[in-house]
Design a protein around this motif. Sequence first.
Motif, PDB file in Angstrom:
ATOM      1  N   ASN A 457      24.295  42.256  44.947  1.00 17.91           N
ATOM      2  CA  ASN A 457      23.516  41.293  44.166  1.00 17.91           C
ATOM      3  C   ASN A 457      22.152  41.024  44.811  1.00 17.91           C
ATOM      4  O   ASN A 457      21.117  40.971  44.131  1.00 17.91           O
ATOM      5  CB  ASN A 457      24.315  40.007  44.013  1.00 17.91           C
ATOM      6  CG  ASN A 457      23.697  39.057  42.996  1.00 17.91           C
ATOM      7  OD1 ASN A 457      23.159  39.502  41.980  1.00 17.91           O
ATOM      8  ND2 ASN A 457      23.762  37.764  43.266  1.00 17.91           N
ATOM      9  N   ARG A 458      22.093  40.856  46.143  1.00 19.02           N
ATOM     10  CA  ARG A 458      20.831  40.563  46.829  1.00 19.02           C
ATOM     11  C   ARG A 458      19.864  41.757  46.751  1.00 19.02           C
ATOM     12  O   ARG A 458      18.659  41.590  46.527  1.00 19.02           O
ATOM     13  CB  ARG A 458      21.106  40.199  48.295  1.00 19.02           C
ATOM     14  CG  ARG A 458      21.719  38.805  48.466  1.00 19.02           C
ATOM     15  CD  ARG A 458      21.546  38.328  49.912  1.00 19.02           C
ATOM     16  NE  ARG A 458      22.147  39.246  50.858  1.00 19.02           N
ATOM     17  CZ  ARG A 458      23.406  39.191  51.269  1.00 19.02           C
ATOM     18  NH1 ARG A 458      24.199  38.233  50.799  1.00 19.02           N
ATOM     19  NH2 ARG A 458      23.863  40.064  52.140  1.00 19.02           N
ATOM     20  N   LYS A 460      19.828  44.050  44.538  1.00 23.72           N
ATOM     21  CA  LYS A 460      19.378  44.238  43.155  1.00 23.72           C
ATOM     22  C   LYS A 460      18.251  43.270  42.815  1.00 23.72           C
ATOM     23  O   LYS A 460      17.257  43.626  42.173  1.00 23.72           O
ATOM     24  CB  LYS A 460      20.556  44.044  42.211  1.00 23.72           C
ATOM     25  CG  LYS A 460      20.207  44.297  40.747  1.00 23.72           C
ATOM     26  CD  LYS A 460      21.434  44.150  39.865  1.00 23.72           C
ATOM     27  CE  LYS A 460      21.083  44.425  38.398  1.00 23.72           C
ATOM     28  NZ  LYS A 460      22.256  44.275  37.530  1.00 23.72           N
ATOM     29  N   LYS A 461      18.391  42.008  43.286  1.00 28.13           N
ATOM     30  CA  LYS A 461      17.342  41.025  43.030  1.00 28.13           C
ATOM     31  C   LYS A 461      16.059  41.373  43.784  1.00 28.13           C
ATOM     32  O   LYS A 461      14.957  41.111  43.304  1.00 28.13           O
ATOM     33  CB  LYS A 461      17.818  39.635  43.447  1.00 28.13           C
ATOM     34  CG  LYS A 461      18.881  39.051  42.517  1.00 28.13           C
ATOM     35  CD  LYS A 461      19.281  37.657  42.976  1.00 28.13           C
ATOM     36  CE  LYS A 461      20.313  37.049  42.024  1.00 28.13           C
ATOM     37  NZ  LYS A 461      20.728  35.695  42.446  1.00 28.13           N
ATOM     38  N   ALA A 462      16.220  41.968  44.950  1.00 26.19           N
ATOM     39  CA  ALA A 462      15.029  42.338  45.742  1.00 26.19           C
ATOM     40  C   ALA A 462      14.409  43.637  45.267  1.00 26.19           C
ATOM     41  O   ALA A 462      13.333  44.033  45.754  1.00 26.19           O
ATOM     42  CB  ALA A 462      15.411  42.438  47.216  1.00 26.19           C
TER      43      ALA A 462
END
Length: 674
Positions: A457-458, A460-462
């Motif tokens: 998740n991290r 992907k957001k970055a």
Amino acid sequence: MNKKYQILVCIDTHPKSNVLLRAAANKSKETGIPWGVLYVETPQHFTLERDARERILRFLTVAEEMGGSVQSLEHNDVISGIKNYVETAHNDGKPVHTLIMGQSSKEGFFDELKASLAERIMREVRRFSTEVQIVPLVGKQYVSSWFDRLQLKDIKLREIVFAFVSVGGAYLASEILQIQTSSIGMKTQVYNVTAFFLVAAIITSLRYGLVPGLISAIAGFSTINYFYIAPYGGFGISHSGDAVNLSIFLISAVIVSLMGGYNRAWNSALTRKEKRSQALYKVHRLASDAHDREGALAILHEELSQLLEMDIAFFLPPAVSPDTLELVYPEQTDFTAQDEKSLQLCWDEVRTTGHGTANKFDSVWRFEPLTTYNGEIGVIAIKVPLHVRLDASFGRLLSALADQAASILERIELTKMMGESRMREEREKLRAMLLSSVSHDLKTPLASIIGSLSVHNRMKKAGRLDSDTSDELIETALDEAQRLDSFISNILDMTRIESGEITFDSDWVDTGKIVQNVMKRMRQRLINHELVLDSSDISREVKIDKMMTGQVLQNVIDNAVKYSPKGTQIKVSLCDEDGGFSYKIKDQGAGIPEGKLEAVFDKYERLKQSDSQVAGTGLGLAISRAVMEKQGGTITVRNHETGGAEFTLWFPLVRKSLNEKARGDVKEERSRMV
């Protein structure tokens, strides 16, 4: 070494012997020396009337209630019995400090000339430094009459008949002797004939006692006088020599009858005691096999009723009201108000009451408290018939039976409590092990899942998540989720199997298809190992539960994966064996210690310290064994020659496959999975 002195009081059938008990108790209080009662049981004891025997038993019971110990020994003579006891006590380091005896007033000229029993005993025990205290007793000493000694109340008709039949047999034998001697020209003498009748008296007295022996002797005397002494056919005696011979016969027959009756009474007593000892052992052995209180009470009631030939009842306190008593076996009795009074007194004061005691209350029941080291646990009631000889030995038997019954019931209760305690400890142990397994083994894959998805998740957001990294993180999370699902399924399956909630279906299933389905489910788990399937050309079907058997195969293969190095081979063989069908799963790991081959099927079992680092609940193989046993099969393990472990799953019901297509699908093949 300090000697342990004792005060000893000797009692007999004298009605005032209770005075001796009080004297001994008072002497004990003054000196601080323990006291006890001694009763010497001689063969004459068995010729006493019922009241005298009950009196002895009552004195012994009262002595126990007053705090004295009770000793009863068997001996041919009272003086020798007391002397032997004092000598033995002296040699054992427990000398008799004071010997208390009673002495009734002397009556008659001959009584004044001879020394009393107490005086003679005083001379015998003087050398042991024992003080003899003689207490005068008011009233006459009880002496059994000839009527008592003859025991006429106990004579049975068949014994009288046997006495006359034995004389008739002696007469026939003498007549045959006369016929034989007449044919060879010899004359039968009277003393030859009397030998037959003397033998008849001996046999009768040895078999039935004194009175039948005397009857046989008198009947023989009359027969000889009537048939073999002139004048024949009458009871007169014409020759003095015949009178002498006949008198000698009668005296000899009477003496033989007395001796035979004495020996029979003594042997009967020994036989009765031996039977009682054997019965005590039998009762203990049978009741010890019982595993619950109800079973033990049923055995005790049946055996004791047969042994004593009396009615037996057991009273125990209920759990809700431990200070009261209730009838627990049998369901009902014929108690009167007086019986209830004796029962309650026995329970309240923890002492023998009822028949044969000072607290008789006109009750035909005798109540013995059931006591153990930890206290009283109940009461046993024995209904004593009027014809039973109630004496000291019988009282000891009832006390011994009560003690034995109490110890058996206490053992069962303690065993039950220990079993319940052990079950509680085992449940706590399993609960602790399960919590430890949940907190460690289940938390590890869950942490991996959360970690993988969080990183995914991290990143992907970055905007730094590429396709390969995304696939790797999702695949890791999926793999750990599948492992977590397997752990939880094992725990639930074990719980359902033990509780009996799982029902097993039984269908004919192709053996090859089950393995193929397991291989597909475990494709991801086998990515670092080579799985080889080895089967015969002929397809087989086994009658099993398809889903549960597939779970067993998966558990065993998963176990092989856990404990085999990466890159090694795991081989699954399908073969006919011992009239059934077997799956053999062989790995190339380190194997199992020889002493732990059976332990691997225990719940939560880890064989090595390093096992705690391998993810799992330790339930897989335990579930596998439970499932196999439910289906009538077996699962075993051994270490094979090339190294590693080999598990064998064996099923009893097998047949050739009826599906041609399935037969072709399970031809021998080797599937290599990387």
